[in-house]
Design an enzyme around this catalytic site. Structure first.
Site, PDB file in Angstrom:
ATOM      1  N   HIS A 123     -20.608 -14.059  60.426  1.00  0.00           N
ATOM      2  CA  HIS A 123     -21.724 -14.988  60.265  1.00  0.00           C
ATOM      3  C   HIS A 123     -21.258 -16.448  60.164  1.00  0.00           C
ATOM      4  O   HIS A 123     -21.772 -17.317  60.861  1.00  0.00           O
ATOM      5  CB  HIS A 123     -22.534 -14.649  59.005  1.00  0.00           C
ATOM      6  CG  HIS A 123     -23.015 -13.218  58.960  1.00  0.00           C
ATOM      7  ND1 HIS A 123     -23.312 -12.500  60.093  1.00  0.00           N
ATOM      8  CD2 HIS A 123     -23.271 -12.385  57.914  1.00  0.00           C
ATOM      9  CE1 HIS A 123     -23.715 -11.283  59.744  1.00  0.00           C
ATOM     10  NE2 HIS A 123     -23.689 -11.181  58.431  1.00  0.00           N
ATOM     11  N   LEU A 180     -36.744 -33.059  56.453  1.00  0.00           N
ATOM     12  CA  LEU A 180     -37.544 -32.192  57.324  1.00  0.00           C
ATOM     13  C   LEU A 180     -37.494 -30.777  56.749  1.00  0.00           C
ATOM     14  O   LEU A 180     -36.712 -29.936  57.179  1.00  0.00           O
ATOM     15  CB  LEU A 180     -36.983 -32.222  58.747  1.00  0.00           C
ATOM     16  CG  LEU A 180     -37.681 -31.347  59.775  1.00  0.00           C
ATOM     17  CD1 LEU A 180     -39.117 -31.780  59.974  1.00  0.00           C
ATOM     18  CD2 LEU A 180     -36.968 -31.417  61.110  1.00  0.00           C
ATOM     19  N   ARG A 236     -20.627 -20.263  39.725  1.00  0.00           N
ATOM     20  CA  ARG A 236     -20.405 -20.915  41.016  1.00  0.00           C
ATOM     21  C   ARG A 236     -19.177 -20.362  41.747  1.00  0.00           C
ATOM     22  O   ARG A 236     -18.849 -20.816  42.835  1.00  0.00           O
ATOM     23  CB  ARG A 236     -20.147 -22.409  40.786  1.00  0.00           C
ATOM     24  CG  ARG A 236     -21.375 -23.288  40.835  1.00  0.00           C
ATOM     25  CD  ARG A 236     -21.021 -24.719  40.522  1.00  0.00           C
ATOM     26  NE  ARG A 236     -20.069 -25.329  41.453  1.00  0.00           N
ATOM     27  CZ  ARG A 236     -20.338 -25.657  42.709  1.00  0.00           C
ATOM     28  NH1 ARG A 236     -21.514 -25.408  43.212  1.00  0.00           N
ATOM     29  NH2 ARG A 236     -19.418 -26.235  43.468  1.00  0.00           N
ATOM     30  N   HIS A 278     -26.608 -10.849  62.946  1.00  0.00           N
ATOM     31  CA  HIS A 278     -28.015 -11.227  62.748  1.00  0.00           C
ATOM     32  C   HIS A 278     -28.182 -12.700  62.380  1.00  0.00           C
ATOM     33  O   HIS A 278     -29.268 -13.241  62.481  1.00  0.00           O
ATOM     34  CB  HIS A 278     -28.720 -10.275  61.772  1.00  0.00           C
ATOM     35  CG  HIS A 278     -28.408 -10.529  60.335  1.00  0.00           C
ATOM     36  ND1 HIS A 278     -27.201 -10.212  59.773  1.00  0.00           N
ATOM     37  CD2 HIS A 278     -29.149 -11.061  59.336  1.00  0.00           C
ATOM     38  CE1 HIS A 278     -27.225 -10.541  58.494  1.00  0.00           C
ATOM     39  NE2 HIS A 278     -28.395 -11.065  58.198  1.00  0.00           N
ATOM     40  N   LEU A 329     -30.293   1.017  57.093  1.00  0.00           N
ATOM     41  CA  LEU A 329     -30.591  -0.070  58.030  1.00  0.00           C
ATOM     42  C   LEU A 329     -31.868   0.234  58.801  1.00  0.00           C
ATOM     43  O   LEU A 329     -32.707  -0.638  59.017  1.00  0.00           O
ATOM     44  CB  LEU A 329     -29.419  -0.252  59.012  1.00  0.00           C
ATOM     45  CG  LEU A 329     -29.557  -1.426  59.975  1.00  0.00           C
ATOM     46  CD1 LEU A 329     -29.449  -2.750  59.239  1.00  0.00           C
ATOM     47  CD2 LEU A 329     -28.502  -1.355  61.080  1.00  0.00           C
ATOM     48  N   ALA A 330     -32.026   1.509  59.183  1.00  0.00           N
ATOM     49  CA  ALA A 330     -33.195   1.894  59.959  1.00  0.00           C
ATOM     50  C   ALA A 330     -34.479   1.657  59.168  1.00  0.00           C
ATOM     51  O   ALA A 330     -35.416   1.036  59.650  1.00  0.00           O
ATOM     52  CB  ALA A 330     -33.082   3.352  60.388  1.00  0.00           C
ATOM     53  N   ARG A 344     -17.146 -20.932  53.142  1.00  0.00           N
ATOM     54  CA  ARG A 344     -17.175 -20.454  51.764  1.00  0.00           C
ATOM     55  C   ARG A 344     -18.243 -19.363  51.647  1.00  0.00           C
ATOM     56  O   ARG A 344     -19.372 -19.559  52.077  1.00  0.00           O
ATOM     57  CB  ARG A 344     -17.517 -21.646  50.880  1.00  0.00           C
ATOM     58  CG  ARG A 344     -17.929 -21.333  49.503  1.00  0.00           C
ATOM     59  CD  ARG A 344     -18.358 -22.581  48.788  1.00  0.00           C
ATOM     60  NE  ARG A 344     -17.202 -23.356  48.329  1.00  0.00           N
ATOM     61  CZ  ARG A 344     -17.286 -24.300  47.390  1.00  0.00           C
ATOM     62  NH1 ARG A 344     -18.435 -24.599  46.835  1.00  0.00           N
ATOM     63  NH2 ARG A 344     -16.205 -24.948  46.999  1.00  0.00           N
ATOM     64  N   LYS A 354     -31.320 -16.295  63.247  1.00  0.00           N
ATOM     65  CA  LYS A 354     -32.021 -17.116  62.241  1.00  0.00           C
ATOM     66  C   LYS A 354     -32.456 -18.449  62.838  1.00  0.00           C
ATOM     67  O   LYS A 354     -31.746 -19.046  63.637  1.00  0.00           O
ATOM     68  CB  LYS A 354     -31.107 -17.342  61.031  1.00  0.00           C
ATOM     69  CG  LYS A 354     -30.821 -16.023  60.297  1.00  0.00           C
ATOM     70  CD  LYS A 354     -30.241 -16.238  58.933  1.00  0.00           C
ATOM     71  CE  LYS A 354     -29.857 -14.910  58.305  1.00  0.00           C
ATOM     72  NZ  LYS A 354     -30.712 -14.503  57.211  1.00  0.00           N
TER      73      LYS A 354
HETATM   74  C1  BG6 Z   1     -24.767  -8.665  56.065  1.00  0.00           C
HETATM   75  C2  BG6 Z   1     -23.707  -8.336  55.055  1.00  0.00           C
HETATM   76  O1  BG6 Z   1     -24.194  -8.763  57.336  1.00  0.00           O
HETATM   77  O2  BG6 Z   1     -25.389  -9.883  55.721  1.00  0.00           O
HETATM   78  C3  BG6 Z   1     -24.295  -8.280  53.659  1.00  0.00           C
HETATM   79  O3  BG6 Z   1     -23.130  -7.080  55.380  1.00  0.00           O
HETATM   80  C4  BG6 Z   1     -25.075  -9.538  53.359  1.00  0.00           C
HETATM   81  O4  BG6 Z   1     -23.280  -8.077  52.697  1.00  0.00           O
HETATM   82  C5  BG6 Z   1     -26.053  -9.856  54.486  1.00  0.00           C
HETATM   83  O5  BG6 Z   1     -25.783  -9.321  52.156  1.00  0.00           O
HETATM   84  C6  BG6 Z   1     -26.730 -11.197  54.289  1.00  0.00           C
HETATM   85  O6  BG6 Z   1     -27.768 -11.349  55.207  1.00  0.00           O
HETATM   86  P1  BG6 Z   1     -29.013 -12.281  54.885  1.00  0.00           P
HETATM   87  O7  BG6 Z   1     -29.788 -12.304  56.149  1.00  0.00           O
HETATM   88  O8  BG6 Z   1     -29.737 -11.677  53.740  1.00  0.00           O
HETATM   89  O9  BG6 Z   1     -28.434 -13.619  54.535  1.00  0.00           O
END
Ligand code: BG6
Length: 482
Positions: free
Chosen positions: A238, A397, A462, A176, A17-18, A332, A180
Site C-alpha cells: 500500500h 479542500l 504514537r 486495494h 474476505l468474502a 511509516r 481509494k
Molecule cells: C490490509 C492489511 O491490506 O489493509 C490490513 O492486510 C489492514 O492489516 C488493511 O488493516 C487496511 O485497509 P484500510 O482500507 O482499512 O485502510
C-alpha cells in the site's frame, strides 16, 4: 459487453474476505445497476453451505436499506454455491457443470474468478481453474489478493506459476489502496495542475512522509500477521504504491500500461532498504487502557511468545534520479496506535532569505486518504487585523464540505468494476511487484536472520519515539504532532 452473460466465481466464499468485502461489494454494484445484465455469481469453498446460510453470514456487512428489499431478493436469486476441495479435479469438474447450468446458455459467456484463498492452496486451484473451469467462448479473468509471496524468491515463483497458466492481461492483482479516492486522485493533482507540477522536485520539496496508522491490533488475524509482519502487510504494497504515484514521472498517457511503466521506472531508481533506514516496533499492552481491552501483541494466543515480528515500521527510501536525489521519502505504518489515518505529506523547503525572524513555517501539501478525504495546503498568511504578525493557515479542500452530495464508492467497488471493464490501471503488474520485493527483501532477511528486536510501544500511543527522531534527521520538520 453489457449484454454478454458474465459469471463471477468466488473461491473461499465462506471466508472472512468474502463475507466482509466481496459479497457486499457485489451487492452494491448490483444495486446501483453497474454490473452487466445477466451477471451470475457462484461461491466455492470447502464448507457445505446453502445460499440461505451464506446470505446470513454476509448479512451484517451488506447494509441493505428497507426500500432495497426487492432488489436484494433478486440479487440472491442469481447466486449459486458449490462445496468442494481445492485439490480434487472431480470437484472442479462438478463446479464446471454447475457454472454451465447457472449460465444456461450456449452463447458466449465471460468468467471472472476471484481467489480469496490462503497461499497454500493457490497453485492447485489455479491449475484446476485453467484445466477445467475456463469459459470456452468468452474471456476469463482472475483476481488475486496478497500475499503475493513473502520475499523476492517466493514471489517470483508465484509469478512464474501464474504466467505459465494465464496472460498478464488476465491477471488482476489487488492492492486495494489503488481503489481509494485520494490515491486515484494523485495523478490528477500532479499532472493537471501547473502550479504543483512545476514545484514537484528536489529544488522545492524537502521531504515526503507517507503514514498509515490503525488504532487496533491483530484482531484475530494474529496467525497470518505473525508470519508476515507490518512491512509485508502494508509497507511493501500500500505505501509503496502511494510512493510510486507521488514520485513517478508523467506517463505518456492515461493508458494502464503507460502508467505502470512509469511506476516500474521510479521503483527501479530506489536502492534496496537497509536496517539503518528502519525503525521497528511491536506493541505491548496498555494496563490503564479504558474501554476496549488492550492486549499486547505477544498476548495474542495465535502469536508465538517470543515473536520479533514488527507491528510498526518506518523506512526512509531514497530515489536516485534527477528529480528526487536527496529527498527522503519516509514510509511509516503501524497497528495499535493512537488513531486511524492514512496521509501523504509533501513538505516544501524553507523560504530562502527569511525576513520574518524565523516565524515562517514550511509549506505543506497534505493529502488525507482516510478518514475523511481531504486535500489541504498549509501556508503562511498575515494574521488578520491590526497586527503585522504572521500565522500558518490552510487552503482547505475537505471533501465532506466541498462535495457534500458525492457518493465515494468503496475501494473494492471500483476495483471489481474495473475487472468487468477490463481496465488494469489500478492493478499491480508483475514487474512492479518484483521491483517492490527487490527493495524490501534484503532488509526483511536481515531482520529475520539477525532476530532484530523491535522497540516496544504502548497500545494506543504514537509508536516508538525513535521514529520521530529519525524523521527529523531526514529533513521533515514537525510543527506539533502528526
Ligand atoms: C490490509 C492489511 O491490506 O489493509 C490490513 O492486510 C489492514 O492489516 C488493511 O488493516 C487496511 O485497509 P484500510 O482500507 O482499512 O485502510
Amino acid at each position: 459487453d453489457s449484454h454478454v452473460p458474465h459469471t463471477f466465481v468466488i473461491f473461499g466464499a465462506s471466508g472472512d474476505l468474502a463475507k466482509k468485502k466481496i459479497y457486499p461489494t457485489l451487492w452494491w454494484l448490483y444495486r446501483d445497476n453497474l454490473l452487466p445484465k445477466s451477471t451470475k455469481f457462484c461461491g466455492y469453498a470447502r464448507s457445505k453451505l446453502t445460499i440461505e446460510e451464506l446470505r446470513a453470514k454476509c448479512h451484517q456487512y451488506m447494509k441493505v436499506q428497507p426500500d432495497e428489499q426487492a432488489k436484494y431478493e433478486e440479487f440472491w436469486q442469481n447466486h449459486d454455491y458449490a462445496a468442494g476441495s481445492y485439490d480434487q479435479r472431480s470437484d472442479f469438474v462438478a463446479l464446471k457443470e454447475r457454472l454451465s447450468s447457472l449460465e444456461s446458455c450456449n452463447c458466449s459467456c465471460n468468467r471472472i474468478f476471484y481467489l480469496a484463498l490462503p497461499p497454500s492452496v493457490f497453485e492447485r486451484v489455479t491449475v484446476n481453474i485453467k484445466d477445467i473451469c475456463l469459459a470456452e467462448r468468452g474471456w476469463n479473468r482472475v483476481i488475486i489478493e496478497k500475499p503475493f509471496g513473502r520475499d523476492d524468491v517466493t514471489s517470483k515463483k508465484l509469478s512464474d506459476h501464474l504466467a505459465s497458466l494465464f496472460h498478464e492481461d488476465q491477471l488482476y492483482r489487488i492492492d486495494h489502496y489503488l481503489g481509494k479516492e485520494m490515491v486515484q486522485n494523485l495523478m490528477t493533482i500532479r499532472f493537471a495542475n501547473k502550479i504543483l507540477n512545476s514545484t514537484w522536485n528536489r529544488e522545492n520539496i524537502a521531504s515526503v512522509l507517507i503514514t498509515f496508522k490503525e488504532p487496533f491490533g491483530t484482531q484475530g488475524r494474529g496467525g497470518y500477521f505473525d508470519e508476515f509482519g507490518i512491512i509485508r502487510d502494508v509497507m511493501q504494497n500500500h505505501l509503496l504504491q502511494i510512493l510510486s504515484l507521488v514520485a513517478m514521472e508523467k506517463p505518456t498517457s492515461c493508458q494502464p500500461d503507460d502508467i505502470r511503466d512509469e511506476k516500474v521506472k521510479v521503483l527501479k531508481s530506489i536502492p534496496a532498504l537497509t536496517l539503518d533506514d528502519m525503525v521497528l516496533g511491536q506493541y505491548v499492552g496498555n494496563p490503564n487502557g479504558v474501554g476496549e481491552q488492550r492486549e499486547g501483541y505477544l498476548d495474542d494466543p495465535t502469536v508465538s511468545n517470543d515473536s520479533n515480528t514488527p507491528t510498526y515500521a518506518q523506512g526512509v527510501l531514497r530515489i536516485n534520479n534527477e528529480r528526487w536525489d536527496g529527498v527522503p521519502f519516509i514510509l511509516r505504518c503501524g497497528k495499535a496506535l493512537d488513531e486511524r489515518k492514512a496521509v501523504v505529506r509533501i513538505q516544501y523547503r524553507d523560504v530562502p532569505g527569511d525576513i520574518f525572524e524565523g516565524n515562517s513555517k514550511r509549506n505543506e501539501l497534505v493529502i488525507r486518504v482516510q478518514p475523511g478525504e481531504a486535500l489541504y495546503f498549509k501556508m503562511m498568511t498575515k494574521s488578520p487585523g491590526i497586527t503585522f504578525d504572521i500565522e500558518e493557515t490552510e487552503l482547505d479542500l475537505t471533501y465532506e464540505h466541498r462535495y457534500k452530495n458525492s457518493y465515494l464508492p468503496d475501494a473494492y467497488e471500483r476495483l471489481i468494476l474495473d475487472v468487468f471493464c477490463g481496465s488494469q490501471m489500478h492493478f499491480v503488474r508483475s514487474d512492479e511487484l518484483s521491483e517492490a520485493w527487490r527493495i524490501f527483501t534484503p532488509v526483511l532477511n536481515e531482520i529475520e536472520n539477525n532476530k532484530v528486536k523491535p522497540i516496544p510501544y504502548v497500545f494506543g500511543s504514537r509508536g516508538p519515539k525513535e521514529a520521530d527522531q529519525k524523521t527529523s534527521e531526514n529533513n521533515f520538520k514537525y510543527y506539533g504532532s502528526y
